[in-house]
Design a protein around this motif. Structure first.
Motif, PDB file in Angstrom:
ATOM      1  N   ILE A 140      55.602  45.602  48.198  1.00 58.21           N
ATOM      2  CA  ILE A 140      54.603  44.545  47.994  1.00 58.21           C
ATOM      3  C   ILE A 140      54.422  44.213  46.514  1.00 58.21           C
ATOM      4  O   ILE A 140      53.544  43.427  46.152  1.00 58.21           O
ATOM      5  N   ALA A 141      55.244  44.813  45.662  1.00 52.74           N
ATOM      6  CA  ALA A 141      55.070  44.672  44.211  1.00 52.74           C
ATOM      7  C   ALA A 141      55.155  43.218  43.755  1.00 52.74           C
ATOM      8  O   ALA A 141      54.379  42.786  42.886  1.00 52.74           O
ATOM      9  N   GLU A 142      56.061  42.438  44.329  1.00 49.99           N
ATOM     10  CA  GLU A 142      56.196  41.049  43.913  1.00 49.99           C
ATOM     11  C   GLU A 142      54.956  40.237  44.275  1.00 49.99           C
ATOM     12  O   GLU A 142      54.516  39.375  43.510  1.00 49.99           O
ATOM     13  N   ALA A 143      54.385  40.510  45.445  1.00 51.13           N
ATOM     14  CA  ALA A 143      53.164  39.814  45.856  1.00 51.13           C
ATOM     15  C   ALA A 143      52.005  40.174  44.934  1.00 51.13           C
ATOM     16  O   ALA A 143      51.214  39.301  44.536  1.00 51.13           O
ATOM     17  N   ILE A 144      51.893  41.445  44.563  1.00 52.99           N
ATOM     18  CA  ILE A 144      50.838  41.900  43.654  1.00 52.99           C
ATOM     19  C   ILE A 144      51.007  41.240  42.289  1.00 52.99           C
ATOM     20  O   ILE A 144      50.045  40.743  41.686  1.00 52.99           O
ATOM     21  N   LYS A 145      52.235  41.232  41.793  1.00 56.86           N
ATOM     22  CA  LYS A 145      52.521  40.629  40.490  1.00 56.86           C
ATOM     23  C   LYS A 145      52.177  39.144  40.484  1.00 56.86           C
ATOM     24  O   LYS A 145      51.574  38.628  39.542  1.00 56.86           O
ATOM     25  N   ASN A 150      48.219  34.666  38.859  1.00 55.73           N
ATOM     26  CA  ASN A 150      47.677  33.378  39.304  1.00 55.73           C
ATOM     27  C   ASN A 150      46.226  33.476  39.781  1.00 55.73           C
ATOM     28  O   ASN A 150      45.818  32.754  40.682  1.00 55.73           O
ATOM     29  N   LEU A 151      45.452  34.341  39.152  1.00 56.40           N
ATOM     30  CA  LEU A 151      44.068  34.534  39.601  1.00 56.40           C
ATOM     31  C   LEU A 151      43.194  33.316  39.326  1.00 56.40           C
ATOM     32  O   LEU A 151      42.176  33.122  40.001  1.00 56.40           O
ATOM     33  N   SER A 152      43.550  32.489  38.368  1.00 55.77           N
ATOM     34  CA  SER A 152      42.744  31.296  38.102  1.00 55.77           C
ATOM     35  C   SER A 152      42.883  30.274  39.224  1.00 55.77           C
ATOM     36  O   SER A 152      42.026  29.400  39.387  1.00 55.77           O
ATOM     37  N   ALA A 153      43.972  30.382  39.986  1.00 58.46           N
ATOM     38  CA  ALA A 153      44.164  29.567  41.195  1.00 58.46           C
ATOM     39  C   ALA A 153      44.690  30.522  42.262  1.00 58.46           C
ATOM     40  O   ALA A 153      45.870  30.489  42.614  1.00 58.46           O
ATOM     41  N   PRO A 154      43.818  31.410  42.736  1.00 59.93           N
ATOM     42  CA  PRO A 154      44.270  32.545  43.555  1.00 59.93           C
ATOM     43  C   PRO A 154      44.993  32.128  44.830  1.00 59.93           C
ATOM     44  O   PRO A 154      44.560  31.210  45.531  1.00 59.93           O
ATOM     45  N   PRO A 155      46.113  32.798  45.114  1.00 59.28           N
ATOM     46  CA  PRO A 155      46.847  32.515  46.352  1.00 59.28           C
ATOM     47  C   PRO A 155      46.069  33.025  47.552  1.00 59.28           C
ATOM     48  O   PRO A 155      45.189  33.884  47.428  1.00 59.28           O
ATOM     49  N   SER A 156      46.396  32.511  48.718  1.00 58.31           N
ATOM     50  CA  SER A 156      45.785  33.012  49.949  1.00 58.31           C
ATOM     51  C   SER A 156      46.482  34.295  50.368  1.00 58.31           C
ATOM     52  O   SER A 156      47.574  34.627  49.887  1.00 58.31           O
ATOM     53  N   VAL A 157      45.869  35.031  51.269  1.00 55.48           N
ATOM     54  CA  VAL A 157      46.486  36.243  51.796  1.00 55.48           C
ATOM     55  C   VAL A 157      47.792  35.894  52.507  1.00 55.48           C
ATOM     56  O   VAL A 157      48.779  36.626  52.413  1.00 55.48           O
ATOM     57  N   GLU A 159      49.844  33.496  51.731  1.00 52.30           N
ATOM     58  CA  GLU A 159      50.861  33.278  50.711  1.00 52.30           C
ATOM     59  C   GLU A 159      51.415  34.616  50.207  1.00 52.30           C
ATOM     60  O   GLU A 159      52.626  34.762  50.013  1.00 52.30           O
ATOM     61  N   LEU A 160      50.541  35.580  50.000  1.00 51.23           N
ATOM     62  CA  LEU A 160      50.983  36.898  49.540  1.00 51.23           C
ATOM     63  C   LEU A 160      51.856  37.569  50.591  1.00 51.23           C
ATOM     64  O   LEU A 160      52.856  38.221  50.256  1.00 51.23           O
ATOM     65  N   ALA A 161      51.484  37.402  51.849  1.00 50.93           N
ATOM     66  CA  ALA A 161      52.286  37.974  52.934  1.00 50.93           C
ATOM     67  C   ALA A 161      53.679  37.350  52.950  1.00 50.93           C
ATOM     68  O   ALA A 161      54.684  38.052  53.150  1.00 50.93           O
ATOM     69  N   SER A 162      53.760  36.054  52.717  1.00 53.69           N
ATOM     70  CA  SER A 162      55.061  35.370  52.698  1.00 53.69           C
ATOM     71  C   SER A 162      55.926  35.881  51.550  1.00 53.69           C
ATOM     72  O   SER A 162      57.130  36.090  51.709  1.00 53.69           O
ATOM     73  N   ILE A 163      55.322  36.080  50.378  1.00 59.08           N
ATOM     74  CA  ILE A 163      56.060  36.598  49.229  1.00 59.08           C
ATOM     75  C   ILE A 163      56.592  38.000  49.526  1.00 59.08           C
ATOM     76  O   ILE A 163      57.718  38.354  49.146  1.00 59.08           O
TER      77      ILE A 163
END
Length: 244
Positions: A140-145, A150-157, A159-163
């Motif tokens: 999950i390191a790439e999703a965390i990175k 991108n915290l100023s425009a935070p991704p959705s969960v 989106e992180l799952a897709s990454i």
């Protein structure tokens, strides 16, 4: 039967000695006035006092300078009044000793056989520190990175799952095993961590801090920050010794 064992003990079992050996967990029992009756050594250390006797018979608001103790008092009063538990609430704690840390807090009402609430018992467990070298983390390191960048425009969960090339359910399970919280909770924590650092270590205006943490609405940021820390951003900045 457990009741039979407890009845044979020379003194009431409170769990105090057990929790004294858990340095990553605060433990306490309080009466209906919110006063500490039992505490463990971790709470003594984090409150910056010399012994348990310095805590016993006192409330959170008496121990923590205003407004730090108000959130704990509000929680206690709600549990004592309703008889309903507070379960696994993710919180950022600021202690009188100056230490700051994330934990999961649970408070349970203590009741007589007839249902009358006579006190409460609670724990605040520090969030675990992940092993960045573990295979589970690398998955999950790439999703965390990506999220941290991108915290100023935070991704959705999602989106992180897709990454991470996982389903949302799989990502949540992985995050729970690694961090002890869901992906949504981790994302909120990351945003508040960023805001907390800016508030404590810089003179960045609060409106700008909100934007950096992904909140276009300062009032929404203030509400979330207060829920998480018990303080408004301005109160937190004052408590940590920084100024606007």
């Amino acid at each position: 039967m457990i009741a039979e064992i407890l009845c044979q003990l020379g003194e009431p079992f409170t769990g105090e000695e057990l929790f004294d050996h858990l340095s990553d967990c605060v433990f306490f029992i309080k009466n209906t006035e919110g006063q500490y009756l039992v505490v463990n050594l971790t709470l003594v250390d984090r409150c910056g006092v010399r012994s348990k006797q310095d805590l016993l018979g006192r409330t959170a608001e008496q121990l923590l300078r205003a407004p730090l103790g108000a959130r704990f008092t509000d929680q206690d009063e709600r549990v004592l009044r309703t008889g309903k538990p507070l379960l696994s609430q993710l919180e950022l704690h600021v202690y009188p000793s100056g230490s700051v840390g994330w934990c999961m807090t649970t408070k349970l009402p203590l009741k007589k056989p007839g249902g009358t609430v006579v006190g409460l018992v609670g724990v605040s467990q520090d969030l675990r520190v992940p092993n960045n070298e573990a295979e589970e983390y690398r998955q999950i390191a790439e999703a965390i990175k990506y999220a941290k960048a991108n915290l100023s425009a935070p991704p959705s969960v999602q989106e992180l799952a897709s990454i991470a090339e996982m389903s949302r359910y799989q990502l949540d399970r992985r995050m729970r095993r690694i961090f002890g919280i869901t992906a949504g909770q981790w994302l909120m924590k990351a945003r508040i961590d960023l805001a907390e650092g800016l508030l404590a270590e810089s003179k960045t205006p609060i409106a700008a801090v909100a934007l950096e943490a992904g909140y276009s609405d300062q009032s929404a940021f203030t509400r979330q920050f207060r829920v998480t820390t018990g303080l408004s951003p301005r109160e937190y900045r004052t408590a940590r010794g920084s100024k606007d």
